[in-house]
Design a protein around this motif. Structure first.
Motif, short mmCIF file in Angstrom:
data_model
loop_
_atom_site.label_atom_id
_atom_site.label_comp_id
_atom_site.label_asym_id
_atom_site.label_seq_id
_atom_site.Cartn_x
_atom_site.Cartn_y
_atom_site.Cartn_z
N GLY A 215 0.82 -1.21 0.00
CA GLY A 215 0.00 0.00 0.00
C GLY A 215 0.86 1.26 0.00
N PHE A 216 1.96 1.21 0.73
CA PHE A 216 2.87 2.35 0.76
C PHE A 216 3.41 2.66 -0.63
N ASN B 144 -8.32 6.42 -1.41
CA ASN B 144 -8.30 5.18 -0.63
C ASN B 144 -6.88 4.72 -0.35
N LEU B 145 -5.92 5.20 -1.14
CA LEU B 145 -4.53 4.84 -0.93
C LEU B 145 -3.86 5.70 0.14
N SER B 146 -4.44 6.84 0.47
CA SER B 146 -3.80 7.78 1.41
C SER B 146 -3.45 7.17 2.77
N PRO C 279 -4.52 -0.52 9.59
CA PRO C 279 -5.98 -0.39 9.65
C PRO C 279 -6.62 -1.77 9.55
N GLU C 280 -7.88 -1.86 9.94
CA GLU C 280 -8.57 -3.14 9.89
C GLU C 280 -8.75 -3.61 8.45
N ASP C 281 -8.96 -2.69 7.53
CA ASP C 281 -9.12 -3.05 6.13
C ASP C 281 -7.76 -3.29 5.50
N VAL C 282 -7.69 -4.30 4.67
CA VAL C 282 -6.45 -4.53 3.92
C VAL C 282 -6.66 -3.99 2.51
N PRO C 283 -5.59 -3.55 1.87
CA PRO C 283 -5.76 -3.01 0.53
C PRO C 283 -6.14 -4.11 -0.46
N ASP C 284 -6.90 -3.74 -1.45
CA ASP C 284 -7.28 -4.65 -2.52
C ASP C 284 -6.14 -4.62 -3.54
N THR D 18 -4.40 -1.55 -10.60
CA THR D 18 -5.18 -0.79 -11.58
C THR D 18 -5.02 0.71 -11.36
N LEU D 19 -5.11 1.15 -10.11
CA LEU D 19 -5.00 2.58 -9.82
C LEU D 19 -3.64 3.13 -10.22
#
Length: 153
Positions: A49-50, A100-102, A114-119, A125-126
């Motif tokens: 994600g970073f 959403n990447l911030s 965070p509780e959510d993991v990146p897709d 794609t982004l």
């Protein structure tokens, strides 16, 4: 005698074509790391994600610099996208999803995940779409590094 860190007399400009080219080169490095590791299950999500966030941030900043738009030092993608709007510069495809990447910016690397993991497919794609957009905005003014092999696993 060199100036103390942060007090450089010859601070690097944060706008102009030279800075835009440098940012695209740096973004290519983040993109290469991301695409080489994104399919590896044992690579931590926050590291991926970073690099996704950093690549997108640098690409947007490159377009801003190319257009002589000043920006603050930040990892906030919503802020950078707003500057594009204010300057009348078209935004990348899926721009609404880029903030959403911030949370994966540098400051998150030193705190709890965070509780959510990146897709991961969405991250790929982004970054790809933002790179296509940035290259079109820069209109081939630079000899940009070649696109990393996104199939590397």
């Amino acid at each position: 005698m060199p100036c103390p860190r942060g007090n450089s007399l010859a601070a690097e400009p944060r706008s102009g074509d030279d800075h835009a080219q440098l940012l695209m080169e740096k973004a290519a490095g983040d993109e290469k790391i991301l695409f080489r590791l994104i399919d590896e299950d044992d690579i931590p999500d926050d590291g991926l994600g970073f690099h996704a966030q950093q690549a997108v941030e640098k690409m947007i900043k490159a377009v801003l610099a190319h257009n002589e738009v000043s920006y603050e030092r930040t990892h906030n993608l919503a802020y950078l996208l707003n500057l594009l709007d204010e300057a009348g510069i078209p935004k990348p495809d899926q721009a609404d999803d880029l903030p959403n990447l911030s949370p994966w910016a540098a400051e998150l690397r030193y705190s709890r995940r965070p509780e959510d993991v990146p897709d991961r497919p969405e991250m790929r794609t982004l970054v790809e779409q933002t790179k296509t957009w940035a290259e079109s905005q820069l209109k081939g003014d630079y000899d940009l590094p070649s696109r990393p092999d996104s199939s590397a696993g």
